[in-house]
Design a protein around this motif. Sequence first.
Motif, PDB file in Angstrom:
ATOM      1  N   GLY A 146     -21.991 -57.376 -21.182  1.00 30.27           N
ATOM      2  CA  GLY A 146     -20.101 -57.201 -21.079  1.00 30.27           C
ATOM      3  C   GLY A 146     -19.729 -56.188 -21.645  1.00 30.27           C
ATOM      4  N   SER A 147     -18.490 -56.963 -22.019  1.00 34.43           N
ATOM      5  CA  SER A 147     -17.499 -55.479 -23.088  1.00 34.43           C
ATOM      6  C   SER A 147     -16.646 -56.421 -23.957  1.00 34.43           C
ATOM      7  N   LEU A 148     -16.309 -55.837 -25.182  1.00 28.68           N
ATOM      8  CA  LEU A 148     -15.440 -56.214 -25.976  1.00 28.68           C
ATOM      9  C   LEU A 148     -14.283 -55.555 -26.448  1.00 28.68           C
ATOM     10  N   ARG A 149     -13.340 -54.875 -27.051  1.00 27.10           N
ATOM     11  CA  ARG A 149     -12.650 -54.274 -28.094  1.00 27.10           C
ATOM     12  C   ARG A 149     -12.607 -54.960 -29.025  1.00 27.10           C
ATOM     13  N   LEU A 150     -12.603 -54.619 -30.319  1.00 22.23           N
ATOM     14  CA  LEU A 150     -12.371 -54.767 -31.643  1.00 22.23           C
ATOM     15  C   LEU A 150     -11.523 -53.759 -31.457  1.00 22.23           C
ATOM     16  N   SER A 151     -10.645 -54.365 -32.729  1.00 25.26           N
ATOM     17  CA  SER A 151      -9.044 -53.853 -33.385  1.00 25.26           C
ATOM     18  C   SER A 151      -9.175 -54.031 -34.600  1.00 25.26           C
ATOM     19  N   CYS A 152      -8.650 -52.497 -35.718  1.00 25.78           N
ATOM     20  CA  CYS A 152      -8.612 -52.844 -37.280  1.00 25.78           C
ATOM     21  C   CYS A 152      -7.157 -52.611 -37.619  1.00 25.78           C
ATOM     22  N   ALA A 153      -6.605 -52.987 -38.333  1.00 23.31           N
ATOM     23  CA  ALA A 153      -5.001 -52.489 -38.425  1.00 23.31           C
ATOM     24  C   ALA A 153      -4.998 -53.548 -39.478  1.00 23.31           C
ATOM     25  N   ALA A 154      -4.130 -52.009 -40.323  1.00 21.99           N
ATOM     26  CA  ALA A 154      -4.556 -51.597 -41.306  1.00 21.99           C
ATOM     27  C   ALA A 154      -3.009 -51.328 -41.727  1.00 21.99           C
ATOM     28  N   SER A 155      -2.654 -52.050 -43.022  1.00 28.05           N
ATOM     29  CA  SER A 155      -0.965 -51.924 -43.980  1.00 28.05           C
ATOM     30  C   SER A 155      -1.194 -51.430 -45.134  1.00 28.05           C
ATOM     31  N   GLY A 156       0.118 -51.655 -45.917  1.00 26.75           N
ATOM     32  CA  GLY A 156       0.199 -51.175 -47.335  1.00 26.75           C
ATOM     33  C   GLY A 156       0.011 -49.847 -47.831  1.00 26.75           C
ATOM     34  N   SER A 157      -0.763 -48.853 -47.473  1.00 26.10           N
ATOM     35  CA  SER A 157      -1.033 -47.374 -47.448  1.00 26.10           C
ATOM     36  C   SER A 157      -0.733 -46.818 -46.258  1.00 26.10           C
ATOM     37  N   THR A 158      -0.788 -45.567 -46.934  1.00 25.31           N
ATOM     38  CA  THR A 158      -0.709 -44.354 -45.630  1.00 25.31           C
ATOM     39  C   THR A 158      -1.881 -44.392 -44.709  1.00 25.31           C
ATOM     40  N   PHE A 159      -2.176 -44.300 -43.747  1.00 20.59           N
ATOM     41  CA  PHE A 159      -3.357 -44.125 -42.954  1.00 20.59           C
ATOM     42  C   PHE A 159      -3.650 -43.805 -42.828  1.00 20.59           C
ATOM     43  N   ASP A 160      -3.161 -42.414 -42.481  1.00 16.04           N
ATOM     44  CA  ASP A 160      -3.653 -40.733 -42.315  1.00 16.04           C
ATOM     45  C   ASP A 160      -4.903 -40.766 -43.070  1.00 16.04           C
ATOM     46  N   TYR A 161      -4.664 -40.929 -44.483  1.00 19.06           N
ATOM     47  CA  TYR A 161      -5.952 -40.371 -45.487  1.00 19.06           C
ATOM     48  C   TYR A 161      -6.788 -41.305 -44.625  1.00 19.06           C
ATOM     49  N   TYR A 162      -6.366 -41.944 -44.762  1.00 16.72           N
ATOM     50  CA  TYR A 162      -8.359 -42.656 -44.687  1.00 16.72           C
ATOM     51  C   TYR A 162      -8.973 -42.715 -43.307  1.00 16.72           C
ATOM     52  N   VAL A 163     -10.820 -42.014 -44.113  1.00 21.00           N
ATOM     53  CA  VAL A 163     -11.679 -42.527 -43.451  1.00 21.00           C
ATOM     54  C   VAL A 163     -12.247 -43.870 -42.796  1.00 21.00           C
ATOM     55  N   ILE A 164     -12.077 -44.304 -41.670  1.00 23.49           N
ATOM     56  CA  ILE A 164     -12.409 -45.269 -41.321  1.00 23.49           C
ATOM     57  C   ILE A 164     -13.663 -45.945 -40.328  1.00 23.49           C
ATOM     58  N   GLY A 165     -14.672 -47.375 -40.850  1.00 24.66           N
ATOM     59  CA  GLY A 165     -15.960 -47.189 -40.871  1.00 24.66           C
ATOM     60  C   GLY A 165     -16.515 -48.468 -40.248  1.00 24.66           C
ATOM     61  N   TRP A 166     -16.884 -49.220 -38.519  1.00 25.54           N
ATOM     62  CA  TRP A 166     -17.314 -50.314 -38.334  1.00 25.54           C
ATOM     63  C   TRP A 166     -18.244 -50.190 -39.106  1.00 25.54           C
TER      64      TRP A 166
END
Length: 123
Positions: free
Chosen positions: A16-36
């Motif tokens: 099967g499949s799932l889609r995880l989401s990671c929602a950010a707040s509190g700072s400028t998101f564009d600056y950040y690398v994101i890892g899972w």
Amino acid sequence: QLQLVESGGGLVQPGGSLRLSCAASGSTFDYYVIGWFRQAPGKEREGVSSISSSGGRTYYADSVKGRFTISRDNAKNTVYLQMNTLKPEDTAVYYCAANTFIATMDPRPYDYWGQGTQVTVAS
């Protein structure tokens, strides 16, 4: 201070499949690398995937390559992890994390972490 909140986990059958989401707040998101990352009971936390701040570069662990896809929507301050062809060994708590300087699946450079979302793959 960046806050991260994961969602989208659950129970799914093998294949099967799932889609995880990671929602950010509190700072400028564009600056950040994101890892899972994920952590199964009794095992160390392992890197699954990461994405550069612009979304132009993505990286995957060999165990998920070809099955998982990471993407980001900076307008929505959200990173996604689309997980297809799930296997029982994908069962773990999945975390997203952020840092400002390197896209890596080593957890040590990451400064901000979400609380995690459980993914269980079982029939």
